[in-house]
Design a protein around this motif. Sequence first.
Motif, short mmCIF file in Angstrom:
data_model
loop_
_atom_site.label_atom_id
_atom_site.label_comp_id
_atom_site.label_asym_id
_atom_site.label_seq_id
_atom_site.Cartn_x
_atom_site.Cartn_y
_atom_site.Cartn_z
N LYS A 144 0.82 -1.20 0.00
CA LYS A 144 0.00 0.00 0.00
C LYS A 144 0.86 1.26 0.00
O LYS A 144 0.52 2.26 -0.62
CB LYS A 144 -0.92 0.00 1.23
N GLU A 147 2.15 1.73 -3.49
CA GLU A 147 1.09 2.18 -4.37
C GLU A 147 0.83 3.66 -4.13
O GLU A 147 0.73 4.46 -5.07
CB GLU A 147 -0.18 1.37 -4.10
N ALA A 148 0.75 4.03 -2.86
CA ALA A 148 0.46 5.43 -2.52
C ALA A 148 1.55 6.33 -3.07
O ALA A 148 1.28 7.39 -3.64
CB ALA A 148 0.36 5.58 -1.01
N LYS A 151 1.28 6.63 -6.85
CA LYS A 151 0.12 7.43 -7.18
C LYS A 151 0.39 8.90 -6.92
O LYS A 151 0.11 9.78 -7.75
CB LYS A 151 -1.05 6.96 -6.30
N TYR A 152 0.95 9.17 -5.77
CA TYR A 152 1.25 10.54 -5.38
C TYR A 152 2.24 11.15 -6.37
O TYR A 152 2.07 12.29 -6.82
CB TYR A 152 1.83 10.52 -3.96
N TRP A 221 -6.32 12.25 -4.89
CA TRP A 221 -5.13 11.53 -4.43
C TRP A 221 -5.09 11.42 -2.91
O TRP A 221 -4.51 10.50 -2.34
CB TRP A 221 -3.86 12.25 -4.91
N ASP A 224 -6.09 8.12 -0.60
CA ASP A 224 -5.24 6.95 -0.85
C ASP A 224 -3.83 7.19 -0.35
O ASP A 224 -3.21 6.31 0.26
CB ASP A 224 -5.22 6.63 -2.35
N ASP A 227 -3.73 7.40 3.43
CA ASP A 227 -4.00 6.10 4.03
C ASP A 227 -2.83 5.15 3.82
O ASP A 227 -2.47 4.39 4.70
CB ASP A 227 -5.27 5.53 3.40
N GLY A 228 -2.21 5.23 2.64
CA GLY A 228 -1.16 4.28 2.32
C GLY A 228 0.18 4.63 2.96
O GLY A 228 0.95 3.74 3.31
N GLN A 286 -16.44 6.65 6.85
CA GLN A 286 -15.20 5.91 7.01
C GLN A 286 -15.22 5.06 8.27
O GLN A 286 -15.70 5.49 9.31
CB GLN A 286 -14.01 6.85 7.05
N ARG A 291 -8.21 6.91 7.65
CA ARG A 291 -8.84 7.39 6.43
C ARG A 291 -9.81 8.53 6.72
O ARG A 291 -9.91 9.49 5.96
CB ARG A 291 -9.59 6.22 5.76
#
Lengths: 463, 477
Positions: A144, A147-148, A151-152, A221, A224, A227-228, A286, A291
Motif C-alpha cells: 500500500k 502504491e500510494a 500514485k502521489y 489523491w 489513498d 492512508d497508504g 469511514q 482514512r
Amino acid sequence: MNAIIVSALLGVVMMFSGIFTTNKSLIKNIAAVGVLVLLAANLMEMYDLFAFDINTHDLIVTQRYGLFFNSIAYLATFIYIVLSGNDITEVGVNVAEYFALIFFVLCGVAILSSFNGLLMLFIGVEILSIPLYILTGSDKRNLKSNEASLKYFLMGSFSTGIMLMGIALIYGGTGSFGMVHTTLRGVVTASQPVSYLLVAGLLLLFASMSFKVSAAPFHFWTPDVYDGAPSVFTSFMSTIVKAAGMIAFIRVFENQFTVLGPTWRIIVDFVIVSTLLIGNITAVFQQSVKRMLAYSSIAQAGFMLFALYANNTEIAKEGILLYAAAYSIATIGIFAVLIKLHDYTLDGFNGLAKKEPVLAFTATVSLLSLSGIPLTAGFFAKYYVLAGAMQAGGALWLIIVAVLLAAVSVYYYFRVIQAMYFKSGDPQTLPITSGFKGVLIAVAALIILLGIWPSVLLSWLYF
Amino acid sequence: MIPVLLLFIPLVAGILGFFVKEQKGASNLAIAASVVTLLTAVVGIYAMPASMHQFEATWLPSIGASFSVSLDGMSKMLVLLTAISMPLILVATRSNKYSNPGAFYALMSLAQAGLMGVFISMDALLFYFFWELALIPVYFLSSIWGGEKRIAVTFKFFIYTFIGSLLMLVGILLVYLHTKDHSFAWSSFTNTDLTSGEETLPFFLFFIAFAIKMPIFPLHTWQPDAYEQAPTATTMVLSGVMVKMGLFAVIRWVLPMFPFAAKTFAMPIIILSVVGMIYASLIAIKQDDIKRLIAYSSIAHIGLMAAAIFAGGTLGLQGVQVQMFNHGINVIGLWIIANAIESTLGTRKLSELGGLATKAPTMAILLVVLAFANIALPLTNAFIGEFLLFNGLFQYNIWIAAVAGVSIILGAVYTLQMVQKVLFGEVSAVTANATEINCYSKWVLIVIVVFVVVLGVYPQPLIDLTKDSVNALLVIK
C-alpha cells in the motif's frame, strides 16, 4: 534567508549523520535539536538578525508574516518530532534519511512563505513535494505504501506540469514572472480586457495549487496517499506541509478579486463548497480512523480556503495562521495517539479511556479542537477565518453552509470520542513511555491555552 | 467579584473532582462546593452592594471581547435557581451509585460552572463560550452514565444543539459587524445600526439556537429521549436549569437586540409554542414511563413561557422570570420522586406501579403537593407565575390565550393520572415490597415543598427580584 539556508544545511547534516552513527535515538535527538536551531534562526530573522546576507534580486522577500508562519511550522515540527520521533525510527532502516527529507521539506516551507515570483513558487513547491514522494513510499515492504507513493508521484508530477503550463501562460499574458497581483495591476488598468492567455494561465495555476492543498475537485489523491503512507508521515504531510501549501496558495492569489473582479469569486465559492461537502460527507462513512482523518484534512482545507476568499483583511490573515497552528497541533496530537494503536478502525479505539486515560484525553481535546468547540484552539481558528470572510463582504450563504458542515464534522470526530469513552474494549497499544504521556499533556494544554487566549500566539505577529 | 466567585467555585471543584477516586469523597466535595456557591449567591445578591455585582477584565482587546460578567436583575433569578438546585440535586441523589464517581461529580460541577457563565456573561463571545461549555459536561454525563440507548440519544441532542450554536455564532458575527464600536459587549450588541429589515436574518440565527434549547415545537424531538436516557441527576440539571438557558437567552439577547423582528415574528412563534403545549400535553397523557411523562409536561410548561415572552408586556415578562424559577424547583422535585421510585423499585412504568400511598405515606404527601404545583393550583408557587403568563398572553390575543388555556386542563389530566397510578389503586407485584424514600430525598423534597408553599402564598420576593430588569427591558424596546 536564515530559515531556507539553515534548513537545507541541516538536511545535509542529517543525511551524513546516518554514516557516522546507527543509534536511532541519537539521530532522533539530533533532529529535534536541529529543529530548535532552525526555529532559533528563524526567530532571529524575525527580529532582524541575519546570519546570511544574500541578494536574491527580489526573488525572495521575507516579511514578518511569512517568518511568523515559519515559526509556527517549525514549532509544530518540533512537537511532531518529540511526539512521534520514535515511531519515525521504526518505519525502516534508513532512519537518518527520513529526518533529512523532513528538513528538506522544511526548506520548501520557508521558500513558500517568502517567494516573490512564480518561479520561486515553483521551486518551493517542488522542494516541498519531492521529499514527500519518498517519505510516502518509505515503508518499502508494504504494498500500500508503494502504491500510494507511485500514485502521489504520478499525480503530483502531473499537477506540477499544469502549474508550469500556467506559469508559462501567465508569462505570455503579462510578460513577467512577478507576483500575480502586482503584475496584473499594470495589465488590467491599461483599459484592455484581460487576455485569454492570462486567464487560462491563472486557472491552471489555481487548479494546481488546489491540487497541492487537496481542495476538491482535485482531492482524489489525498485519501489513498494519506492512508497508504506510513502513519507518522501522514501526520507530517497532512499538517505542516498542507499549511505551507495553503500559505503559498493564499500568497500567490493575493488580492486577485480586487483586480480580476467577481467572476473569480464564483470559482472560489465552488471550490470551497465542494471541498467542504466532499470532505465532510465522505468522512462520515469511514470506518478507519486514519482514512477519516484524511477526509477530515480535506474538510479542514475547505475552511482554510476561506482565508483566500477573505483575502487581505487583517483578521483573515491572522486567522489562517491561527488555523494552521490549531489544525497542525491537533492533528499531530491525534495521529500520535493513532500510531500507538494496532488497529486503526473505530473499534480499535474502544475502551481506550479506561486503559490509557492520558492518550484518550489528548485525543479528545484534539478532536474537540478539530470540530471547533470553544475552549480549544480550533474554535478561534474557525472564528477568525469566518469573521474574515464576513468582513470582506462574503456571501452569507457560504458561511452558513460551512457551519452546517462543521456540525457534520462533529458527527465523525465524536464517534472516536464515543469509542474511547463510552464503549468497552481492550485496545492493543505499542509500549507507551511516561515521557510520551507528558508531551501529550503539554499538547493538550497548548490547545486549550490557544483556545482561551489566541492572542498569545497572534500578538507575536506584531511585536 | 461575586459573579467571578460563582463561576470559579464550581469550576475549581470540578477540576479537583477528577482526582477524587471514591464515591463519598467525590460527592462530599461536589456538595460542599455547591453549598458554598449557594451561600455566595445569596449573600452576594442580598447583602452586597451593587458594585460587587460586576466584574470586567480584558480578554481579547484586538477583537473587542472582554471577560465581562454581571449579576444584574435579569441574571439574579437564574443564578439563584442554579445555585439552589445544585445542592438539592446532589443531596437527593447522594445514595445513587456511579462507576468512576470522581468524574461524575466533577462533570456535574463543571456543568454548574457553565450554566453560571451563561447567565452572568455580558459579552456575546463569552456567552457563546459558556453556552457550549455547559453542553460538553452534560454530553459526557449522559453518554457515560445514562440508560441503554444513551450514546445515540445523547448524540442526537448534542448535534441538535450544536447546529443551533453554530448558527448563533454566525448571528453573533453578523451583529458584531453592525456594532458601532466593534465590540462584543452586551451594551454594543443592543445598540447596533441594524435596520428593522436587516434584523430578520440574525434574529432567526439566534432564535433557532435558543428554540432548540428550550425546546419549541417542532425542534423538541431530542428532548424526551435525552431526558429519559440521561442519569436522573443529569436530567434534573437539564430540565431544571439548562432548558432555562434558551428562555433566558431570548430575554437577555434576542429581545433587546432585535426589537422589531421580535415583534414582527411574534405571532408565528407564539402559535408554534401553543401548538407545542397542546401537542406535548396530549402525548403526556398517553405516556407510561414517568420520566417521559415529566419530559413532555416540561415541554408544555416551557411552551407557555416562550409564548409569553413574545407576547411582551410587563406582566408576561415578569411572569416568565418568576415561572422559570418555580418550574425549575418543581420539576426537580418531580424528578427526585421519579429517581426514588426507579432506584428502589427498578421500574418507571406507571402500569406496574400502584398503592404506594399506603407503603410510603410521606412520599405520597410530597408527591401530591408537587403534582398540585405542576398544574399550578392556587397557593402553590406555580400559580402566580402561570397567572402572570396567561395574563400577558390574554392581553396579546384572547383566542390564543383561550387555546393555551386548554393545556391547563390537559395538564391536570396527565398529572393527576400519574398521581393516581403511582399512589393509589391495587398494590402490584412490584410495589409489594416498597419502602419509604431514603432520608436524603425526603429532606430535599421537604425543602422543595416548603418553597412551593411559601412562594405560593407570598410570591412578592420573586417579583421584587425581577421588577427592575423587566422595566429596563421595556425601556430598551
